[in-house]
Motif scaffolding. Structure first.
Motif, PDB file in Angstrom:
ATOM      1  N   GLY A   1       0.796  -1.217   0.000  1.00  0.00           N
ATOM      2  CA  GLY A   1       0.000   0.000   0.000  1.00  0.00           C
ATOM      3  C   GLY A   1       0.830   1.269   0.000  1.00  0.00           C
ATOM      4  N   ILE A   2       1.986   1.235  -0.644  1.00  0.00           N
ATOM      5  CA  ILE A   2       2.910   2.369  -0.670  1.00  0.00           C
ATOM      6  C   ILE A   2       2.649   3.230  -1.911  1.00  0.00           C
ATOM      7  N   THR A   3       2.701   4.543  -1.719  1.00  0.00           N
ATOM      8  CA  THR A   3       2.491   5.476  -2.840  1.00  0.00           C
ATOM      9  C   THR A   3       3.742   6.269  -3.192  1.00  0.00           C
TER      10      THR A   3
ATOM     11  N   GLY B   1      -1.633   7.946   4.444  1.00  0.00           N
ATOM     12  CA  GLY B   1      -0.896   9.081   4.966  1.00  0.00           C
ATOM     13  C   GLY B   1       0.049   8.800   6.109  1.00  0.00           C
ATOM     14  N   ARG B   2       0.329   7.523   6.384  1.00  0.00           N
ATOM     15  CA  ARG B   2       1.335   7.180   7.381  1.00  0.00           C
ATOM     16  C   ARG B   2       2.700   7.053   6.705  1.00  0.00           C
TER      17      ARG B   2
ATOM     18  N   VAL C   1       1.584  13.761   2.982  1.00  0.00           N
ATOM     19  CA  VAL C   1       1.341  13.701   1.538  1.00  0.00           C
ATOM     20  C   VAL C   1       2.633  13.618   0.725  1.00  0.00           C
ATOM     21  N   ALA C   2       3.784  13.869   1.356  1.00  0.00           N
ATOM     22  CA  ALA C   2       5.061  13.771   0.657  1.00  0.00           C
ATOM     23  C   ALA C   2       6.160  13.503   1.670  1.00  0.00           C
TER      24      ALA C   2
ATOM     25  N   SER D   1      -0.757  17.262   5.116  1.00  0.00           N
ATOM     26  CA  SER D   1      -1.788  17.840   4.248  1.00  0.00           C
ATOM     27  C   SER D   1      -2.144  19.267   4.644  1.00  0.00           C
ATOM     28  N   ASP D   2      -1.883  19.653   5.902  1.00  0.00           N
ATOM     29  CA  ASP D   2      -2.167  21.020   6.333  1.00  0.00           C
ATOM     30  C   ASP D   2      -0.987  21.962   6.121  1.00  0.00           C
TER      31      ASP D   2
END
Length: 249
Positions: free
Chosen positions: A167-169, A185-186, A207-208, A221-222
């Motif tokens: 599940g890696i992006t 998001g972990r 997110v990055a 994300s914030d």
């Protein structure tokens, strides 16, 4: 770099921490396909003024890589170790630069590598279905389309753990550690944690990611940046209210 404008991507010449290292350079890819460079230039790695039609860049210890719009790759810098011998590459969509090896991702999902292969970090010939790459000191990561991760090179960098990730992006490679961003998001981490660079267990809504030599960064994300690991040179200066989340404040 205060005069750089219209930059759409950047790259930093990350190096492993040792007494003979510490000097590096920075790159900026401009919207018009040109490239800017600043920093250590002992091997000509910053001499990119003539480059154009670039769509991607990567910075190694003593070299610069650039992907052109036609899928070819340019390299400048130290040629002794073979990591700049990329002129024959074609159909490349992304590049990554380790200390002494260069990696290219082809449009068909296969991967190529040049340079030193002392720990097997260039053994990518059988890789397929890859959508992302990262290169560390003596290791290479390949993110597969199904969210799993391929890895080769120095096992001490956490490669056995990495191969079990799902599940890696996104992936990132530090000198002796690796990071993986999950779909929810972990951030997963493996390898050398002597300075707390792998203590990302509490991070959420990321997110990055980026792995430095001995520290790790996560963009939430914030807009808040999380960091963990060595902070002696100011690497952790972005961390404010969320120091406790890093696990290594």
């Amino acid at each position: 770099m205060t005069e750089w404008t219209n930059v759409v991507a950047v790259a930093a010449g990350n190096v492993h921490a040792a007494r003979n290292t510490g000097r590096s350079h920075s790159l900026g890819l401009c919207a018009d396909g040109t490239v800017l460079a600043a920093g250590w230039n002992a091997h000509g790695q910053c001499e990119v003024a003539e480059w154009d039609e670039m769509v991607g860049v990567a910075a190694g210890w003593r070299r610069t890589l650039g992907v052109r719009a036609d899928g070819s790759v340019m390299a400048i810098g130290r040629r002794d170790d073979g990591a700049c011998d990329v002129e024959g590459w074609s159909e490349i969509v992304a590049v990554a630069a380790g200390d002494w090896h260069s990696v290219g991702l082809r449009s068909d999902g296969t991967v190529v590598a040049k340079g030193l292969n002392t720990r097997g970090q260039g053994t990518v010939g059988g890789w397929t279905h890859v959508v992302g790459i990262a290169a560390g000191y003596l290791h290479t990561l390949g993110l597969m389309k199904d969210g799993s991760v391929l890895a080769c090179g120095d096992a001490a960098a956490g490669l056995d753990e990495t191969r079990r990730w799902r599940g890696i992006t996104a992936v990132s490679a530090g000198s002796h550690h690796v990071l993986g961003l999950t779909e929810d998001g972990r951030v997963l981490a493996g390898g050398n944690d002597s300075l707390g660079q792998c203590r990302t267990q509490a991070w959420r809504d990321v997110v990055a990611i980026a792995a430095g030599s001995t520290h790790s960064l996560g963009l939430r994300s914030d807009g808040l940046i999380l960091t963990t690991g060595l902070k002696g040179d100011g690497q952790g200066q972005w961390m404010q209210a969320d120091d406790a989340q890093s696990g290594y404040a």
